[in-house]
Design an enzyme around this catalytic site. Structure first.
Site, PDB file in Angstrom:
ATOM      1  N   CYS A 131       0.820  -1.312  -0.088  1.00 13.93           N
ATOM      2  CA  CYS A 131       0.019  -0.028   0.086  1.00 13.93           C
ATOM      3  C   CYS A 131       0.840   1.339   0.021  1.00 13.93           C
ATOM      4  CB  CYS A 131      -0.966   0.163   1.224  1.00 13.93           C
ATOM      5  SG  CYS A 131      -2.005   1.472   1.305  1.00 13.93           S
ATOM      6  N   CYS A 134      -0.366   3.968   2.385  1.00 19.95           N
ATOM      7  CA  CYS A 134      -0.017   3.710   3.817  1.00 19.95           C
ATOM      8  C   CYS A 134       1.550   4.035   4.010  1.00 19.95           C
ATOM      9  CB  CYS A 134      -0.404   2.388   4.037  1.00 19.95           C
ATOM     10  SG  CYS A 134      -2.172   1.789   3.506  1.00 19.95           S
ATOM     11  N   ASP A 135       2.216   3.526   3.389  1.00 22.79           N
ATOM     12  CA  ASP A 135       3.617   3.313   3.598  1.00 22.79           C
ATOM     13  C   ASP A 135       4.583   4.136   2.658  1.00 22.79           C
ATOM     14  OD1 ASP A 135       2.817   1.522   5.364  1.00 22.79           O
ATOM     15  OD2 ASP A 135       2.972  -0.183   4.117  1.00 22.79           O
TER      16      ASP A 135
END
Length: 299
Positions: A131, A134-135
């Site tokens: 992701c 997300c990251d």
């Protein structure tokens, strides 16, 4: 007899449990692997309201503890079948256990498709990611790679190009399946390099990723990257329930934002549902929606 049985112990299922318990419903959450869902793989979460920074595992534990504090019961079992009966539903598990409920929320989630390489599980969260939203921020100024050829991979590469020094976009074919506008936008980026007709054959590094080995046109070479974002699609984990709910062509529950299904008393929430945005916040939103819909149905 439970009022509501929730299948899946990720953010969607656990949020459903919080709302169901607060509405006075006797609630059971059944999870087959580990509570927390996909977010538990993330090394750091910084886009969840009120949480400045936490590991995914910490966030998952916090939601689980909140659900249990509200009165939710939990079971580690794998659900194999949901049978509709006169008074509600029987949820059967592979280990032989069976639970009775008046309503069911399916929040079984979806899993990113993996490359199937050695050490992939070991390095997930330590360089291997699924992701970019997300990251991606954790790889600011680093060299990274994205693997995939659809819109998700192209969008991930665009997002990462704003943060990372270098982005290798690796695809096993000679052309992308994603939108041409996204391809053109990536071509205009000086720090994006297309690596076509190539596949990743090995993950390199010690406790964290330091590079990847690729095979391109019959030759192998190494790309030094600290992050690999795998974007080759997701697989919803709800095939066992296709006789009870309608699935779309991709295998996701064919349900809209109301989280209803064609079967009265059965609701869906989270990443297993047909949707365009799959984030921990949208999973939690689904969980609240499904729980409130289930409570309304029971009342």
């Amino acid at each position: 007899m439970y009022d509501i049985i929730i299948i899946g112990g990720g953010p969607a299922g656990l949020t459903s449990a919080v709302y169901a318990c607060r509405a006075g419903k006797k609630t059971l959450v059944i999870e087959k692997n580990g509570f927390g869902g996909q977010i538990a793989w993330s090394p750091r979460v910084e886009n969840f309201p009120t949480v400045i920074s936490a590991t995914g595992a910490e966030l998952g534990d916090a939601i689980l503890n909140q659900a249990m504090e509200q009165g939710a019961e939990v079971e580690l079992e794998e659900v194999s079948e949901i049978v509709k009966n006169g008074g509600g539903f029987t949820v059967k598990c592979t280990g032989g256990a069976a639970f009775e409920g008046r309503a069911v929320i399916i929040a079984a989630g979806a899993k990113p498709r993996t490359l199937g390489l050695a050490r992939e599980d070991e390095l997930t969260g330590s360089g291997v990611c699924f992701c970019a939203v997300c990251d991606g921020a954790f790889y600011k100024g680093c060299d990274v790679a994205v693997n995939g050829g659809g819109n998700s991979a192209l969008q991930d590469a665009l997002l990462l190009s704003e943060k990372c020094s270098k982005v290798y976009l690796i695809h096993r074919r000679s052309g992308f399946r994603g939108e041409e506008k996204l391809v053109e936008a990536l071509k205009a980026k000086d720090n994006v390099e297309f690596v076509m007709n190539a596949s990743i054959t090995a993950l390199l590094g010690g406790s964290s990723l330091s590079g990847i080995e690729i095979e391109q046109n019959g030759e192998k070479k190494v790309l030094s990257v600290s992050g690999l974002f795998v974007a080759i699609g997701h697989a919803p984990d709800i095939k066992a329930f296709e006789g009870l709910i309608k699935l779309d062509e991709a295998g996701y529950a064919d349900s809209g934002e109301n989280c209803l299904t064609a079967t009265e008393g059965v609701f869906v929430a989270g990443d297993c549902r047909r949707k365009t945005v799959r984030q921990v916040t949208t999973a939690c939103a689904d969980g609240a929606t499904a729980a409130l819909a289930a409570c309304s149905y029971l009342n």
